[in-house]
Design a protein around this motif. Structure first.
Motif, PDB file in Angstrom:
ATOM      1  N   UNK A 117      10.363  10.508  -2.578  1.00  0.00           N
ATOM      2  CA  UNK A 117      10.474   9.278  -3.332  1.00  0.00           C
ATOM      3  C   UNK A 117      10.292   8.080  -2.525  1.00  0.00           C
ATOM      4  N   UNK A 118       9.545   7.306  -2.769  1.00  0.00           N
ATOM      5  CA  UNK A 118       9.110   6.135  -1.732  1.00  0.00           C
ATOM      6  C   UNK A 118       9.751   4.648  -2.719  1.00  0.00           C
ATOM      7  N   UNK A 119      10.649   4.205  -1.993  1.00  0.00           N
ATOM      8  CA  UNK A 119      11.154   3.008  -2.573  1.00  0.00           C
ATOM      9  C   UNK A 119      11.186   1.555  -1.491  1.00  0.00           C
ATOM     10  N   UNK A 120      10.528   0.702  -2.257  1.00  0.00           N
ATOM     11  CA  UNK A 120      10.012  -0.497  -1.536  1.00  0.00           C
ATOM     12  C   UNK A 120      11.079  -1.600  -1.713  1.00  0.00           C
ATOM     13  N   UNK A 121      11.437  -2.320  -0.603  1.00  0.00           N
ATOM     14  CA  UNK A 121      12.371  -3.610  -0.534  1.00  0.00           C
ATOM     15  C   UNK A 121      11.325  -4.710  -0.983  1.00  0.00           C
ATOM     16  N   UNK A 122      11.418  -5.154  -2.281  1.00  0.00           N
ATOM     17  CA  UNK A 122      10.320  -6.208  -2.757  1.00  0.00           C
ATOM     18  C   UNK A 122      11.078  -7.502  -2.382  1.00  0.00           C
ATOM     19  N   UNK A 123      10.927  -8.175  -1.058  1.00  0.00           N
ATOM     20  CA  UNK A 123      11.720  -9.287  -0.747  1.00  0.00           C
ATOM     21  C   UNK A 123      11.102 -10.572  -1.212  1.00  0.00           C
ATOM     22  N   UNK A 124       9.624 -10.624  -1.196  1.00  0.00           N
ATOM     23  CA  UNK A 124       8.982 -11.796  -1.387  1.00  0.00           C
ATOM     24  C   UNK A 124       7.563 -11.829  -1.611  1.00  0.00           C
ATOM     25  N   UNK A 125       6.885 -12.260  -2.471  1.00  0.00           N
ATOM     26  CA  UNK A 125       5.453 -12.063  -2.689  1.00  0.00           C
ATOM     27  C   UNK A 125       4.887 -13.465  -2.710  1.00  0.00           C
ATOM     28  N   UNK A 126       3.986 -13.782  -2.016  1.00  0.00           N
ATOM     29  CA  UNK A 126       3.437 -15.079  -1.255  1.00  0.00           C
ATOM     30  C   UNK A 126       2.437 -15.545  -2.554  1.00  0.00           C
ATOM     31  N   UNK A 127       2.392 -16.626  -2.999  1.00  0.00           N
ATOM     32  CA  UNK A 127       1.716 -17.275  -3.904  1.00  0.00           C
ATOM     33  C   UNK A 127       1.331 -18.731  -3.585  1.00  0.00           C
TER      34      UNK A 127
END
Length: 415
Positions: A117-127
């Motif tokens: 099970x792969x869990x990603x730490x989604x800290x910041x998505x650039x826009x």
């Protein structure tokens, strides 16, 4: 269960949960990070194995400028993949992989551990809009810069197509991600140790030959590095006005001279030097103290002696230091920017100010210093907010452990 935590600066955001899982004899826990920042086998916990991969080189000068960052991420993903292959050869096959995808380390892990099970730490998505990019007119973004932002998310986008779930520390940070992926991202902060970050009316901070005490007229500012992303320029520009209003106030500034985010200055220059020089003829420098980077306990003393703590940020990743300041019972004067406004309600558990208005900041801080008793309830509510919503031991850590050990999340995405 077997857990693999991957972060180029391990443990990063995974320190507490990795240690908590290692304490349970039913689990086996391994961490991987870049050898420049990770010391293999360091004693975070006797049952937590830490391994390192060789530092990759970045993108080449002949690579298209938009792609240099991505090339570096691919190279890092390769180095990590080879280190993980060696780990797998020893017999370690994780049930759960937790990884920060921002530097490319998640790119190829699914190939190596397809059943995990792969869990990603989604800290910041650039826009290109609505966040840090183009926020500060002092640092305008070019057309090339706006275009390059979209490519900057390449590694994360590839990761989002492969991960089973994600974790973001705030609602706003989750909201930056593409709408189709947001339902898979749980909002869960890493947590603040409020038993350690707490008020102390007897706190004393020794700086050189001086001693600063709780109850003194002390203004504090903290950032990992003193730079515009964290409003250092605005804070410095507020000091002449603040000192005019409160000539006895002592200013304690914590942070290094490197650049964590944003534009770098020419070699040998720092933002501390730049903005100090800008106001040099309008301040009493003897009352402004640059403390550099401090050990954690000394840093907490800075917060504990603070009469008013300033936290400014672009719309960007929320610093742990703001919540730690609130946990220490600081009167936080913060910028009215996201995701700060997710945590602070003006006049309720802190004070908000315009990021760009140095005069307003000076007046707000001066008002706090002028009547500390009137602001005592705000300080108390600041700590209560963190204890109730972001305490490490009673809230965040149990939620992290439960999320990682119980399989698929069935909540609505909130913590």
């Amino acid at each position: 269960m077997r857990f693999l935590f991957v972060h180029q600066n391990f443990p990063g955001q995974f320190r507490h949960v990795a240690q908590a899982l290692a304490e349970d004899p039913r689990h086996e826990v391994v961490g991987i990070g870049d050898v420049r920042t990770v010391k293999p086998g360091r004693a975070m916990h006797p049952r937590l194995q830490v391994v390192a991969y060789p530092s990759p080189r970045g993108g080449g000068q002949q690579t298209h400028p938009y792609l240099r960052n991505f090339e570096g991420q691919v190279r890092r993903g390769q180095k990590l993949f080879r280190a993980a292959m060696q780990l797998k050869a020893t017999g370690f096959v994780p049930d759960v992989v937790v990884v920060h995808p921002g530097w490319g380390e998640a790119l190829f892990l699914r190939e190596l551990f397809p059943a995990a099970r792969h869990i990603h730490y989604c800290e910041y998505f650039y826009r290109a809009d609505g966040g840090d990019v183009g926020f500060d007119p002092e640092f305008p973004v070019t057309v090339d810069g706006r275009a390059g932002v979209h490519v900057k998310n390449s590694a994360q986008l590839l990761g989002l197509t492969q991960c089973d779930a994600g974790i973001s520390p705030t609602l706003w940070q989750r909201s930056r991600y593409p709408a189709e992926y947001q339902p898979r991202i749980r909002v869960l902060h890493e947590g603040i140790d409020t038993a350690r970050a707490r008020p102390d009316a007897q706190a004393v901070l020794a700086v050189g030959g001086r001693r600063f005490r709780a109850g003194d007229e002390i203004v504090t500012f903290v950032a990992r590095n003193l730079e515009p992303y964290r409003g250092f320029h605005g804070f410095m520009r507020a000091l002449p006005g603040l000192q005019a209003l409160r000539p006895a106030a002592q200013i304690l500034i914590v942070g290094g001279d490197e650049v964590s985010y944003g534009r770098r200055l020419p070699a040998g220059e720092s933002y501390r030097q730049k903005y100090r020089a800008e106001i040099a003829d309008r301040i009493d420098a003897s009352r402004i103290h640059f403390l550099g980077k401090l050990p954690y306990d000394d840093y907490l003393k800075v917060l504990q002696v603070s009469a008013a703590h300033v936290y400014l940020t672009y719309p960007f990743v929320l610093s742990w230091s703001m919540l730690e300041a609130m946990a220490c019972g600081c009167l936080v004067v913060a910028s009215a920017t996201a995701p700060v406004q997710e945590m602070i309600v003006d006049g309720e558990n802190g004070l908000l100010t315009d990021f760009f208005d140095a005069d307003m900041l000076a007046r707000k801080v001066a008002g706090a210093l002028a009547d500390p008793q009137a602001h005592a309830p705000i300080r108390a509510r600041a700590r209560a907010f963190v204890v109730q919503n972001h305490d490490l031991r009673t809230h965040c850590l149990p939620a992290w452990v439960d999320f990682l050990t119980q399989g698929e999340d069935t909540t609505d995405g909130r913590s």
